[in-house]
Design a protein around this motif. Structure first.
Motif, PDB file in Angstrom:
ATOM      1  N   GLN A   1      14.763  -8.083 -12.323  1.00 15.66           N
ATOM      2  CA  GLN A   1      14.989  -8.223 -10.873  1.00 15.66           C
ATOM      3  C   GLN A   1      13.748  -8.682 -10.110  1.00 15.66           C
ATOM      4  O   GLN A   1      13.537  -8.302  -8.974  1.00 15.66           O
ATOM      5  CB  GLN A   1      15.500  -6.905 -10.295  1.00 15.66           C
ATOM      6  N   GLY A   2      12.918  -9.499 -10.724  1.00 15.68           N
ATOM      7  CA  GLY A   2      11.750 -10.036 -10.021  1.00 15.68           C
ATOM      8  C   GLY A   2      10.722  -8.991  -9.656  1.00 15.68           C
ATOM      9  O   GLY A   2      10.179  -9.000  -8.556  1.00 15.68           O
ATOM     10  N   THR A   3      10.453  -8.085 -10.562  1.00 13.42           N
ATOM     11  CA  THR A   3       9.485  -7.021 -10.314  1.00 13.42           C
ATOM     12  C   THR A   3       8.116  -7.611  -9.971  1.00 13.42           C
ATOM     13  O   THR A   3       7.685  -8.591 -10.555  1.00 13.42           O
ATOM     14  CB  THR A   3       9.375  -6.119 -11.553  1.00 13.42           C
ATOM     15  N   ILE A   4       7.462  -6.991  -9.017  1.00 10.72           N
ATOM     16  CA  ILE A   4       6.126  -7.399  -8.577  1.00 10.72           C
ATOM     17  C   ILE A   4       5.177  -6.232  -8.815  1.00 10.72           C
ATOM     18  O   ILE A   4       5.527  -5.075  -8.588  1.00 10.72           O
ATOM     19  CB  ILE A   4       6.132  -7.782  -7.077  1.00 10.72           C
ATOM     20  N   ARG A   5       3.979  -6.560  -9.262  1.00  9.63           N
ATOM     21  CA  ARG A   5       2.923  -5.546  -9.424  1.00  9.63           C
ATOM     22  C   ARG A   5       1.686  -6.053  -8.684  1.00  9.63           C
ATOM     23  O   ARG A   5       0.897  -6.819  -9.234  1.00  9.63           O
ATOM     24  CB  ARG A   5       2.622  -5.305 -10.890  1.00  9.63           C
ATOM     25  N   PRO A   6       1.513  -5.620  -7.431  1.00  4.54           N
ATOM     26  CA  PRO A   6       0.333  -6.050  -6.668  1.00  4.54           C
ATOM     27  C   PRO A   6      -0.942  -5.500  -7.296  1.00  4.54           C
ATOM     28  O   PRO A   6      -0.966  -4.377  -7.780  1.00  4.54           O
ATOM     29  CB  PRO A   6       0.554  -5.454  -5.291  1.00  4.54           C
ATOM     30  N   GLU A   7      -1.955  -6.302  -7.275  1.00  8.88           N
ATOM     31  CA  GLU A   7      -3.252  -5.879  -7.796  1.00  8.88           C
ATOM     32  C   GLU A   7      -4.153  -5.564  -6.618  1.00  8.88           C
ATOM     33  O   GLU A   7      -5.111  -6.277  -6.335  1.00  8.88           O
ATOM     34  CB  GLU A   7      -3.808  -6.974  -8.706  1.00  8.88           C
TER      35      GLU A   7
ATOM     36  N   ALA B   1       0.830  -1.203   0.000  1.00  9.71           N
ATOM     37  CA  ALA B   1       0.000   0.000   0.000  1.00  9.71           C
ATOM     38  C   ALA B   1       0.869   1.259   0.000  1.00  9.71           C
ATOM     39  O   ALA B   1       0.527   2.257  -0.630  1.00  9.71           O
ATOM     40  CB  ALA B   1      -0.932   0.008   1.209  1.00  9.71           C
ATOM     41  N   LEU B   2       2.003   1.213   0.700  1.00  9.50           N
ATOM     42  CA  LEU B   2       2.892   2.375   0.788  1.00  9.50           C
ATOM     43  C   LEU B   2       3.879   2.454  -0.371  1.00  9.50           C
ATOM     44  O   LEU B   2       4.368   3.534  -0.687  1.00  9.50           O
ATOM     45  CB  LEU B   2       3.692   2.321   2.095  1.00  9.50           C
ATOM     46  N   GLY B   3       4.181   1.328  -0.965  1.00 15.62           N
ATOM     47  CA  GLY B   3       5.211   1.266  -1.985  1.00 15.62           C
ATOM     48  C   GLY B   3       4.744   1.682  -3.362  1.00 15.62           C
ATOM     49  O   GLY B   3       3.619   2.171  -3.542  1.00 15.62           O
ATOM     50  N   PRO B   4       5.599   1.468  -4.347  1.00 11.07           N
ATOM     51  CA  PRO B   4       5.270   1.864  -5.723  1.00 11.07           C
ATOM     52  C   PRO B   4       4.190   0.966  -6.324  1.00 11.07           C
ATOM     53  O   PRO B   4       3.863  -0.085  -5.770  1.00 11.07           O
ATOM     54  CB  PRO B   4       6.603   1.684  -6.453  1.00 11.07           C
ATOM     55  N   ASP B   5       3.650   1.374  -7.458  1.00  9.62           N
ATOM     56  CA  ASP B   5       2.668   0.533  -8.148  1.00  9.62           C
ATOM     57  C   ASP B   5       3.308  -0.765  -8.617  1.00  9.62           C
ATOM     58  O   ASP B   5       2.662  -1.807  -8.662  1.00  9.62           O
ATOM     59  CB  ASP B   5       2.070   1.272  -9.351  1.00  9.62           C
ATOM     60  N   SER B   6       4.581  -0.680  -8.958  1.00  8.99           N
ATOM     61  CA  SER B   6       5.329  -1.848  -9.430  1.00  8.99           C
ATOM     62  C   SER B   6       6.778  -1.676  -8.995  1.00  8.99           C
ATOM     63  O   SER B   6       7.319  -0.575  -9.075  1.00  8.99           O
ATOM     64  CB  SER B   6       5.240  -1.923 -10.961  1.00  8.99           C
TER      65      SER B   6
ATOM     66  N   ILE C   1      -3.882 -11.589  -1.887  1.00  8.13           N
ATOM     67  CA  ILE C   1      -3.642 -10.373  -2.666  1.00  8.13           C
ATOM     68  C   ILE C   1      -2.956 -10.789  -3.962  1.00  8.13           C
ATOM     69  O   ILE C   1      -1.809 -11.232  -3.942  1.00  8.13           O
ATOM     70  CB  ILE C   1      -2.772  -9.358  -1.899  1.00  8.13           C
ATOM     71  N   PRO C   2      -3.642 -10.679  -5.089  1.00 11.89           N
ATOM     72  CA  PRO C   2      -3.035 -11.096  -6.354  1.00 11.89           C
ATOM     73  C   PRO C   2      -1.931 -10.131  -6.785  1.00 11.89           C
ATOM     74  O   PRO C   2      -1.968  -8.947  -6.449  1.00 11.89           O
ATOM     75  CB  PRO C   2      -4.195 -11.084  -7.343  1.00 11.89           C
ATOM     76  N   PHE C   3      -0.972 -10.663  -7.518  1.00 15.20           N
ATOM     77  CA  PHE C   3       0.105  -9.829  -8.041  1.00 15.20           C
ATOM     78  C   PHE C   3       0.662 -10.483  -9.298  1.00 15.20           C
ATOM     79  O   PHE C   3       0.581 -11.692  -9.473  1.00 15.20           O
ATOM     80  CB  PHE C   3       1.221  -9.629  -7.004  1.00 15.20           C
ATOM     81  N   ALA C   4       1.201  -9.648 -10.151  1.00 18.77           N
ATOM     82  CA  ALA C   4       1.885 -10.125 -11.351  1.00 18.77           C
ATOM     83  C   ALA C   4       3.375 -10.073 -11.068  1.00 18.77           C
ATOM     84  O   ALA C   4       3.847  -9.179 -10.362  1.00 18.77           O
ATOM     85  CB  ALA C   4       1.535  -9.240 -12.544  1.00 18.77           C
TER      86      ALA C   4
ATOM     87  N   ASP D   1      11.973  -2.711  -2.987  1.00 12.81           N
ATOM     88  CA  ASP D   1      11.340  -1.388  -3.081  1.00 12.81           C
ATOM     89  C   ASP D   1      10.175  -1.276  -2.097  1.00 12.81           C
ATOM     90  O   ASP D   1       9.986  -0.237  -1.466  1.00 12.81           O
ATOM     91  CB  ASP D   1      10.820  -1.134  -4.498  1.00 12.81           C
ATOM     92  N   TYR D   2       9.400  -2.351  -1.986  1.00  7.22           N
ATOM     93  CA  TYR D   2       8.254  -2.340  -1.073  1.00  7.22           C
ATOM     94  C   TYR D   2       8.703  -2.341   0.381  1.00  7.22           C
ATOM     95  O   TYR D   2       8.172  -1.600   1.210  1.00  7.22           O
ATOM     96  CB  TYR D   2       7.328  -3.526  -1.355  1.00  7.22           C
ATOM     97  N   TRP D   3       9.685  -3.196   0.707  1.00  7.13           N
ATOM     98  CA  TRP D   3      10.169  -3.230   2.096  1.00  7.13           C
ATOM     99  C   TRP D   3      10.798  -1.899   2.475  1.00  7.13           C
ATOM    100  O   TRP D   3      10.626  -1.412   3.595  1.00  7.13           O
ATOM    101  CB  TRP D   3      11.164  -4.372   2.299  1.00  7.13           C
TER     102      TRP D   3
END
Length: 183
Positions: free
Chosen positions: A79-85, A15-20, A71-74, A25-27
């Motif tokens: 570098q193993g990018t994650i995009r939470p949906e 919720a606080l991190g980037p869109d992707s 929580i779904p994510f792509a 980056d999220y931590w």
């Protein structure tokens, strides 16, 4: 409890991190937000030292915690990018929850410090060491301050604030010693 904490942290991180971004980056966004909510100063980059100490753990923890919460994510890209949906209503709900917790962060830390000052022997010396470590301002621990750390705290904090303010003003008013002729 540990699994619940990991899920809460991951939910807040996305919720606080980037869109992707990478799990790191999220931590990093999560650590910065939680440090800002505390009643202490962490050096800039502290989150990097935590993340680099156990990178694989944090990289693997985020997707596992997201899956555990549904929580779904792509995943993909460099570098193993994650995009939470995470939908806008869910993100707004999480951020609202965080804002309530954030407002309580500093008061809870003050209460924790008061409790710690009465729980173990040498608390005043430990607090003085921590204050100097984080601010660079030495704190004299007198016998009275040793016996009454809670009562001494306001005057100690005031003197630390004044010393930091004076150092800041001195640095701002220091003459420029660079030699422009050398350039």
């Amino acid at each position: 409890a540990v699994a619940g904490a990991a899920k809460t942290a991951a939910r807040l991180a996305v919720a606080l991190g980037p869109d992707s971004g990478t799990p790191e980056d999220y931590w990093r966004a999560l650590f910065r937000a939680t440090y800002a909510a505390e009643f202490r100063v962490e050096k800039a980059g502290r989150e990097d030292s935590i993340l680099s100490a156990n990178r694989e753990h944090f990289d693997g923890l985020l997707p596992l915690a997201l899956v555990a919460q549904g929580i779904p994510f792509a995943r993909g890209g460099p570098q193993g990018t994650i995009r939470p949906e995470l939908g806008a209503p869910a993100k707004a709900r999480i951020l609202s929850w965080w804002q309530r917790r954030q407002r309580l962060g500093k008061p809870y830390n003050v209460l924790r410090l008061i409790k710690a000052s009465t729980t173990f022997e040498g608390a005043a010396r430990y607090a003085a060491w921590k204050i100097e470590r984080h601010t660079g301002v030495p704190v004299l621990v007198t016998p009275w301050r040793e016996r009454h750390p809670v009562l001494a705290a306001p005057s100690v904090l005031w003197s630390v604030w004044r010393a930091r303010k004076a150092a800041s003003l001195a640095a701002a008013n220091a003459p420029d010693t660079t030699d422009d002729r050398a350039a």
